[in-house]
Write an enzyme that holds these catalytic residues in place. Structure first.
Site, PDB file in Angstrom:
ATOM      1  N   GLY A 122       0.807  -1.215   0.000  1.00 36.31           N
ATOM      2  CA  GLY A 122       0.000   0.000   0.000  1.00 36.31           C
ATOM      3  C   GLY A 122       0.840   1.265   0.000  1.00 36.31           C
ATOM      4  N   ASP A 123       0.158   2.396  -0.155  1.00 35.88           N
ATOM      5  CA  ASP A 123       0.789   3.722  -0.129  1.00 35.88           C
ATOM      6  C   ASP A 123       1.838   3.898  -1.222  1.00 35.88           C
ATOM      7  OD1 ASP A 123      -0.763   4.270   2.113  1.00 35.88           O
ATOM      8  OD2 ASP A 123       0.782   3.547   3.481  1.00 35.88           O
ATOM      9  N   GLY A 129       1.372   5.336  -4.026  1.00 40.06           N
ATOM     10  CA  GLY A 129       1.161   6.604  -4.748  1.00 40.06           C
ATOM     11  C   GLY A 129       0.005   6.474  -5.736  1.00 40.06           C
ATOM     12  N   LYS A 130      -0.933   5.568  -5.433  1.00 38.02           N
ATOM     13  CA  LYS A 130      -2.053   5.301  -6.352  1.00 38.02           C
ATOM     14  C   LYS A 130      -2.872   6.568  -6.621  1.00 38.02           C
ATOM     15  CE  LYS A 130      -3.340   2.156  -3.397  1.00 38.02           C
ATOM     16  NZ  LYS A 130      -2.140   2.007  -2.520  1.00 38.02           N
ATOM     17  N   GLY A 173      -5.762   5.840   2.228  1.00 38.63           N
ATOM     18  CA  GLY A 173      -5.487   7.271   2.276  1.00 38.63           C
ATOM     19  C   GLY A 173      -4.721   7.589   1.005  1.00 38.63           C
ATOM     20  N   HIS A 174      -5.392   8.180   0.046  1.00 37.27           N
ATOM     21  CA  HIS A 174      -4.776   8.440  -1.260  1.00 37.27           C
ATOM     22  C   HIS A 174      -4.519   9.932  -1.401  1.00 37.27           C
ATOM     23  CE1 HIS A 174      -6.518   4.446  -3.030  1.00 37.27           C
ATOM     24  NE2 HIS A 174      -5.760   4.265  -1.967  1.00 37.27           N
ATOM     25  N   ARG A 203     -22.769 -13.255   5.593  1.00 35.54           N
ATOM     26  CA  ARG A 203     -24.146 -12.950   5.169  1.00 35.54           C
ATOM     27  C   ARG A 203     -24.965 -12.232   6.238  1.00 35.54           C
ATOM     28  NH1 ARG A 203     -24.497 -19.020   3.331  1.00 35.54           N
ATOM     29  NH2 ARG A 203     -23.454 -19.043   5.322  1.00 35.54           N
ATOM     30  N   GLN A 263      -5.072  -0.201  -0.937  1.00 37.87           N
ATOM     31  CA  GLN A 263      -4.076  -1.083  -0.313  1.00 37.87           C
ATOM     32  C   GLN A 263      -3.092  -1.591  -1.380  1.00 37.87           C
ATOM     33  OE1 GLN A 263      -7.689  -1.765   0.760  1.00 37.87           O
ATOM     34  NE2 GLN A 263      -7.086   0.005   1.941  1.00 37.87           N
ATOM     35  N   ARG A 285       0.778   7.225  11.249  1.00 39.15           N
ATOM     36  CA  ARG A 285       1.764   6.274  11.786  1.00 39.15           C
ATOM     37  C   ARG A 285       3.039   6.271  10.946  1.00 39.15           C
ATOM     38  NH1 ARG A 285      -1.282   0.615  12.117  1.00 39.15           N
ATOM     39  NH2 ARG A 285      -2.158   1.355  10.164  1.00 39.15           N
ATOM     40  N   GLU A 286       4.165   6.027  11.615  1.00 34.43           N
ATOM     41  CA  GLU A 286       5.446   5.881  10.909  1.00 34.43           C
ATOM     42  C   GLU A 286       5.374   4.691   9.979  1.00 34.43           C
ATOM     43  OE1 GLU A 286       9.016   5.062  13.187  1.00 34.43           O
ATOM     44  OE2 GLU A 286       9.149   7.173  13.707  1.00 34.43           O
ATOM     45  N   SER A 328      10.893   7.960  -7.065  1.00 33.85           N
ATOM     46  CA  SER A 328      12.276   7.759  -7.498  1.00 33.85           C
ATOM     47  C   SER A 328      13.173   8.847  -6.923  1.00 33.85           C
ATOM     48  CB  SER A 328      12.357   7.796  -9.021  1.00 33.85           C
ATOM     49  OG  SER A 328      11.275   7.092  -9.583  1.00 33.85           O
ATOM     50  N   GLY A 387       8.218  13.169  -7.783  1.00 30.84           N
ATOM     51  CA  GLY A 387       7.787  14.148  -6.783  1.00 30.84           C
ATOM     52  C   GLY A 387       6.294  14.012  -6.590  1.00 30.84           C
TER      53      GLY A 387
HETATM   54  P1  GDP Z   1      -1.595   5.764  -2.006  1.00 36.88           P
HETATM   55  O1  GDP Z   1      -2.283   5.285  -0.782  1.00 36.88           O
HETATM   56  O2  GDP Z   1      -1.071   4.658  -2.853  1.00 36.88           O
HETATM   57  O3  GDP Z   1      -2.411   6.741  -2.823  1.00 36.88           O
HETATM   58  O4  GDP Z   1      -0.319   6.563  -1.493  1.00 36.88           O
HETATM   59  P2  GDP Z   1      -0.266   7.611  -0.254  1.00 36.88           P
HETATM   60  O5  GDP Z   1      -0.937   8.871  -0.664  1.00 36.88           O
HETATM   61  O6  GDP Z   1      -0.728   6.975   0.997  1.00 36.88           O
HETATM   62  O7  GDP Z   1       1.291   7.787  -0.082  1.00 36.88           O
HETATM   63  C1  GDP Z   1       2.091   8.274  -1.092  1.00 36.88           C
HETATM   64  C2  GDP Z   1       2.807   9.533  -0.584  1.00 36.88           C
HETATM   65  O8  GDP Z   1       3.876   9.834  -1.442  1.00 36.88           O
HETATM   66  C3  GDP Z   1       1.915  10.760  -0.597  1.00 36.88           C
HETATM   67  O9  GDP Z   1       2.300  11.597   0.454  1.00 36.88           O
HETATM   68  C4  GDP Z   1       2.240  11.403  -1.944  1.00 36.88           C
HETATM   69  O10 GDP Z   1       2.003  12.799  -1.957  1.00 36.88           O
HETATM   70  C5  GDP Z   1       3.695  11.090  -2.067  1.00 36.88           C
HETATM   71  N1  GDP Z   1       4.198  10.902  -3.442  1.00 36.88           N
HETATM   72  C6  GDP Z   1       3.572  10.315  -4.503  1.00 36.88           C
HETATM   73  N2  GDP Z   1       4.434  10.219  -5.546  1.00 36.88           N
HETATM   74  C7  GDP Z   1       5.611  10.726  -5.135  1.00 36.88           C
HETATM   75  C8  GDP Z   1       6.881  10.884  -5.753  1.00 36.88           C
HETATM   76  O11 GDP Z   1       7.122  10.486  -6.881  1.00 36.88           O
HETATM   77  N3  GDP Z   1       7.874  11.452  -4.989  1.00 36.88           N
HETATM   78  C9  GDP Z   1       7.663  11.884  -3.715  1.00 36.88           C
HETATM   79  N4  GDP Z   1       8.685  12.425  -3.059  1.00 36.88           N
HETATM   80  N5  GDP Z   1       6.466  11.758  -3.116  1.00 36.88           N
HETATM   81  C10 GDP Z   1       5.464  11.178  -3.807  1.00 36.88           C
HETATM   82  P1  IMO Z   2      -3.795   2.670   0.780  1.00 33.04           P
HETATM   83  O1  IMO Z   2      -4.988   2.483  -0.120  1.00 33.04           O
HETATM   84  C1  IMO Z   2      -1.103   0.920   3.757  1.00 33.04           C
HETATM   85  C2  IMO Z   2      -2.834  -2.034   6.492  1.00 33.04           C
HETATM   86  C3  IMO Z   2      -2.942  -1.660   7.939  1.00 33.04           C
HETATM   87  C4  IMO Z   2      -2.816  -3.019   8.584  1.00 33.04           C
HETATM   88  C5  IMO Z   2      -3.565  -3.923   7.602  1.00 33.04           C
HETATM   89  C6  IMO Z   2      -5.002  -4.217   7.992  1.00 33.04           C
HETATM   90  O2  IMO Z   2      -3.644   4.064   1.292  1.00 33.04           O
HETATM   91  O3  IMO Z   2      -2.559   2.123   0.149  1.00 33.04           O
HETATM   92  P2  IMO Z   2      -7.236  -2.771   7.960  1.00 33.04           P
HETATM   93  O4  IMO Z   2      -7.564  -1.484   8.631  1.00 33.04           O
HETATM   94  O5  IMO Z   2      -7.376  -2.766   6.486  1.00 33.04           O
HETATM   95  O6  IMO Z   2      -7.949  -3.939   8.592  1.00 33.04           O
HETATM   96  O7  IMO Z   2      -5.670  -3.006   8.298  1.00 33.04           O
HETATM   97  O8  IMO Z   2      -3.547  -3.257   6.357  1.00 33.04           O
HETATM   98  N1  IMO Z   2      -3.473  -1.068   5.543  1.00 33.04           N
HETATM   99  C7  IMO Z   2      -2.788  -0.218   4.760  1.00 33.04           C
HETATM  100  N2  IMO Z   2      -1.461   0.017   4.670  1.00 33.04           N
HETATM  101  N3  IMO Z   2      -1.952   1.554   2.921  1.00 33.04           N
HETATM  102  C8  IMO Z   2      -3.281   1.306   2.980  1.00 33.04           C
HETATM  103  O9  IMO Z   2      -4.163   1.793   2.092  1.00 33.04           O
HETATM  104  C9  IMO Z   2      -3.753   0.408   3.960  1.00 33.04           C
HETATM  105  N4  IMO Z   2      -4.980  -0.049   4.299  1.00 33.04           N
HETATM  106  C10 IMO Z   2      -4.780  -0.967   5.263  1.00 33.04           C
HETATM  107  O10 IMO Z   2      -1.906  -0.796   8.329  1.00 33.04           O
HETATM  108  O11 IMO Z   2      -1.466  -3.422   8.588  1.00 33.04           O
HETATM  109 MG    MG Z   3      -2.201   5.507   1.288  1.00 33.87          MG
END
Ligand code: GDP
Ligand code: IMO
Ligand code: MG
Length: 425
Positions: A12-13, A15-16, A40-41, A143, A221, A300-301, A329, A411
């Protein structure tokens, strides 16, 4: 017309949100197919930052329809917060947002159950986002779930029955649930939701395709959090993989076109569970600081480490990825050397496939080291400007992963996106 899918290949996270926003102008509609406000996108443009949880990341572009598909779980209270914030910022979401009446609703008591389940697990807790995701999908599969269509006309009897069942469960776990305040907000939020366009999204999406319209599906995720193929039990409760787009929207597998697999140039994970390439040293800390690796929803970290090609190859296989998208990158711009895990050593044996379990085994990542590019790439506009060592990193990854890297992100801003070969593969 086929439907393209964009999904995370790591934990997850990746950069979707950013990339869906960038790709949206090329589509007629954007659809979320699973997950809920655990997502959290983040999107950045015009100097502003937005975090979306349940609403698709196509919402800021003009003209596209945004759909919340049946596979999503929605918390009416959080949906309302998110929608009202968007309306305040001037986005006319009512015109362009459609919600499936088959979405399952997250109840206040689902959130209480999520917390109670985590507490009961003690040291073995998943580290969930606390949004009630697990209990809501549990109710769906057993169900017992409550769908938006069940309360759409104002009859809340199914809600009260579910709530009372949850209270008994919580009491059996030794909890004293306090829900009166939460319930009031929840019921108000249901009223608010009724003013949105609630649809049979499976018909809607298939009709769009029939009419020759294009649809982009936005995953939440990542593949390693998939309930079947992720690092079980440290996963979320939905199918985050490409197949999830079929069941989460009601589209047939033969309607899937491109599958965009998105990954970071390194790797992160938030919550508990195994992470073979995790770095506990200064390098891990540097990646966290430079990449601002803190949860978009929970703060969270995020745990940080090197890219894991064993896991990535597995994710590419499971999803049928046709094009790769490499994010963040720029975070590695200052590094002397970059490492990539090319195999695992498990109990003394070299393994190149992602095994049944990466937990409770003696696992050592085997790395290849590449030279860093030591160049600020954040303002580059085309791949011709990329430093030689970064081009070599791309070549290395494409050769290992046997899949083209179509987009490179340098970026967080919309503009910091270099498109390489989106069309011609
Ligand atoms: P998602 O859940 O996949 O949409 O990703 P998140 O938004 O949770 O986390 C991605 C983080 O990286 C966000 O804070 C974005 O603003 C940041 N981000 C996305 N693409 C880039 C990139 O190419 N470089 C940097 N430095 N940050 C980026
Ligand atoms: P995005 O869409 C990163 C992780 C949680 C936990 C596990 C289960 O922003 O990439 P849950 O609340 O789904 O039952 O938690 O999955 N998790 C994520 N980690 N990005 C996410 O979403 C996540 N959604 C859930 O931290 O380890
Ligand atoms: Mg996220």
């Amino acid at each position: 017309m086929k439907i393209d899918v964009l999904l995370g290949l790591q934990w997850g996270d990746e950069g979707k949100g950013k990339v869906v926003d960038v790709l949206t102008p090329g589509y007629d509609a954007v659809a979320r197919f699973q997950g809920g406000p655990n997502a959290g996108h983040t999107l950045e443009f015009d100097g502003k930052k937005y975090v979306l949880r349940s609403i698709p990341s196509g919402i800021f572009q003009e003209g596209q329809i945004n759909i919340i598909g049946n596979g999503v779980v929605l918390d009416p209270v959080l949906f309302r917060e998110e929608a009202e914030a968007l309306e305040k910022s001037g986005t006319d979401i009512r015109k362009i947002l459609k919600i499936s009446r088959k979405v399952h609703l997250i109840l206040p008591t689902h959130r209480l159950l999520d917390a109670a389940n985590e507490k009961a697990k003690g040291g073995a807790k998943i580290g969930t986002t606390g949004k009630g995701i697990g209990p809501t999908y549990t109710d769906k599969i057993s169900r017992n779930g409550l769908r938006l269509g069940d309360v759409e006309k104002g009859d809340l009897s199914a809600y009260y029955a579910a709530r009372d069942r949850h209270i008994k469960m919580l009491e059996a776990m030794g909890e004293t649930p306090e829900y009166a305040e939460l319930e009031k907000k929840w019921i108000d939020a249901i009223d608010y939701m009724r003013s949105f366009d609630i649809i049979d999204s499976e018909h809607y999406v298939n009709n769009l395709l029939k009419e020759g319209k294009s649809v982009l599906c936005e995953g939440a995720q990542g593949t390693l959090l998939d309930v079947d193929f992720g690092s079980y039990p440290f996963v979320t409760s939905s199918n985050t993989i490409c197949a999830g787009a079929c069941s989460g929207l009601g589209v047939a597998p033969n309607k899937i076109g491109d599958v965009y697999g998105i990954f970071k140039a390194y790797c992160t994970r938030v919550g508990s569970g195994p992470f073979p390439t995790e770095l506990f040293d200064e390098t891990g800390k540097t990646i966290r600081d430079l990449g601002h690796e803190y949860g978009a929803v929970t703060g969270r970290e995020r745990r940080c480490g090197w890219i894991d090609l064993v896991a990535l190859k597995y994710a590419i296989m499971i999803n049928g990825v046709t094009k790769l998208i490499m994010m963040k990158s720029d975070v590695l711009d200052g590094f002397d050397e970059i490492k990539a895990c090319v195999a695992y050593e498990i109990d003394g044996e070299r393994i190149e496939h992602f095994p049944y379990s990466i937990e409770n085994v003696d696992l050592k990542p085997i790395y290849t080291t590449l030279p860093g590019w030591k160049t600020d790439m954040t303002k580059m506009k085309s791949e011709d400007e990329f430093p030689e060592n970064f081009k070599k990193y791309i070549d290395f990854l494409e050769a290992e992963l046997q899949t083209p890297i179509a987009i490179v992100s340098i970026g967080p801003d919309r503009e910091q996106t270099v498109v390489r070969n989106l069309k011609n593969t």
